[in-house]
Motif scaffolding. Structure first.
Motif, PDB file in Angstrom:
ATOM      1  N   ASN A   1       2.320   0.348   4.429  1.00 20.80           N
ATOM      2  CA  ASN A   1       3.094   1.726   4.475  1.00 20.80           C
ATOM      3  C   ASN A   1       3.987   1.849   5.507  1.00 20.80           C
ATOM      4  O   ASN A   1       2.731   0.952   6.621  1.00 20.80           O
ATOM      5  CB  ASN A   1       2.567   2.840   4.125  1.00 20.80           C
ATOM      6  CG  ASN A   1       1.810   3.564   4.966  1.00 20.80           C
ATOM      7  OD1 ASN A   1       1.246   2.850   6.268  1.00 20.80           O
ATOM      8  ND2 ASN A   1       0.935   4.542   4.097  1.00 20.80           N
ATOM      9  N   GLU A   2       5.055   3.148   5.665  1.00 24.77           N
ATOM     10  CA  GLU A   2       4.969   2.754   7.381  1.00 24.77           C
ATOM     11  C   GLU A   2       4.463   3.226   8.173  1.00 24.77           C
ATOM     12  O   GLU A   2       5.244   2.607   9.277  1.00 24.77           O
ATOM     13  CB  GLU A   2       6.648   3.861   6.807  1.00 24.77           C
ATOM     14  CG  GLU A   2       7.837   4.273   5.767  1.00 24.77           C
ATOM     15  CD  GLU A   2       8.432   4.909   5.733  1.00 24.77           C
ATOM     16  OE1 GLU A   2       9.905   4.869   6.000  1.00 24.77           O
ATOM     17  OE2 GLU A   2       8.337   5.977   4.849  1.00 24.77           O
TER      18      GLU A   2
ATOM     19  N   VAL B   1       7.391  -2.769   2.526  1.00 22.59           N
ATOM     20  CA  VAL B   1       6.999  -2.328   3.309  1.00 22.59           C
ATOM     21  C   VAL B   1       7.266  -0.913   2.518  1.00 22.59           C
ATOM     22  O   VAL B   1       8.354  -0.618   1.810  1.00 22.59           O
ATOM     23  CB  VAL B   1       7.331  -1.998   4.718  1.00 22.59           C
ATOM     24  CG1 VAL B   1       6.802  -0.316   5.677  1.00 22.59           C
ATOM     25  CG2 VAL B   1       7.519  -3.049   5.576  1.00 22.59           C
TER      26      VAL B   1
ATOM     27  N   ALA C   1       2.490  -0.056   9.011  1.00 27.06           N
ATOM     28  CA  ALA C   1       3.336  -1.347   9.778  1.00 27.06           C
ATOM     29  C   ALA C   1       4.326  -0.915  11.328  1.00 27.06           C
ATOM     30  O   ALA C   1       4.455  -1.552  11.842  1.00 27.06           O
ATOM     31  CB  ALA C   1       4.513  -0.794   8.592  1.00 27.06           C
TER      32      ALA C   1
ATOM     33  N   VAL D   1       1.666  -9.673   4.416  1.00 30.81           N
ATOM     34  CA  VAL D   1       2.289  -8.292   3.987  1.00 30.81           C
ATOM     35  C   VAL D   1       3.446  -8.765   3.893  1.00 30.81           C
ATOM     36  O   VAL D   1       4.922  -9.452   3.876  1.00 30.81           O
ATOM     37  CB  VAL D   1       2.784  -7.862   5.125  1.00 30.81           C
ATOM     38  CG1 VAL D   1       3.686  -6.056   5.221  1.00 30.81           C
ATOM     39  CG2 VAL D   1       2.031  -7.281   6.009  1.00 30.81           C
TER      40      VAL D   1
END
Length: 222
Positions: A178-179, A213, A182, A210
């Protein structure tokens, strides 16, 4: 009380002395003050509760809960091993997806606002960790989901890609972060293509790449 009072009795009470009457008046006054204070507290609490409910209804959950049916299945309680369990879920997905009105089907080990996923400390590739930092490695909560999870829950993938059917046991292990994760682990960088792995499991633990996102959401509580 005044509407029920007997005037004669009230006058006789007054003649007995002012001290008793004043004491009773002070007692009644104190009770009134207490009642008003409690009423104000209750009114304020009720107002805050209503305000909280209104705000909760407008919170951005990070997913769309409308028209979602959530069912819990645990095939291990029926004695299924992993191979038989995989076959069961594959058949279940095929059958349910053919039901009238069903648009999408997905599987997940945990659901939003009922998160019971696993937490773990992680190691980020290319980031050296000193011995005194071993206990302070980043900790994450993770959820195992099937390829259609982000489409079914309508969770926006903001960068990179979502999972697909090619992300199986034979492919490079991938993750969608998720944001917040990240921005915390790779500030100012593109997290797609970065790798991390669960720490404390030995050197044989695979690196997760990854792939995308996702939008920040609510997982355990509003």
């Amino acid at each position: 009380r005044a509407s029920r009072a007997d005037v004669n009795d009230a006058m006789r009470e007054g003649g007995r002395g002012t001290s008793d009457g004043r004491a009773r008046q002070r007692l009644r006054g104190a009770l009134v003050v207490m009642q008003v204070a409690v009423s104000v507290v209750l009114l304020v609490a009720a107002g805050l509760f209503v305000r909280s409910v209104q705000r909760a209804q407008s919170v951005d959950l990070g997913f769309d809960p409308h028209h979602i049916l959530n069912l819990s299945v645990d095939v291990s309680q029926q004695g299924y091993d992993e191979a038989r369990g995989r076959a069961f879920f594959k058949e279940l997905e095929s059958r349910v997806s053919r039901l009238p009105g069903v648009q999408s089907v997905t599987f997940a080990s945990s659901v939003p606002l009922g998160f019971s996923g696993t937490s773990a400390s992680i190691e980020v590739e290319g980031r050296a960790v000193r011995n005194d930092q071993q206990r302070r490695r980043p900790s994450i909560g993770y959820n195992a989901v099937s390829a259609s999870y982000f489409d079914t829950m309508r969770v926006p993938v903001l960068r990179g890609r979502s999972f697909n059917t090619r992300d199986d046991a034979r492919a490079q292990p991938v993750a969608i972060v998720n944001e917040h994760m990240a921005a915390t682990l790779w500030p100012g960088q593109d997290p797609v293509g970065k790798r991390f792995r669960v720490s404390g499991e030995g050197e044989n633990e695979p690196w997760l790449e990854v792939a995308g996102v996702s939008k920040q959401g609510k997982y355990g509580f509003l």
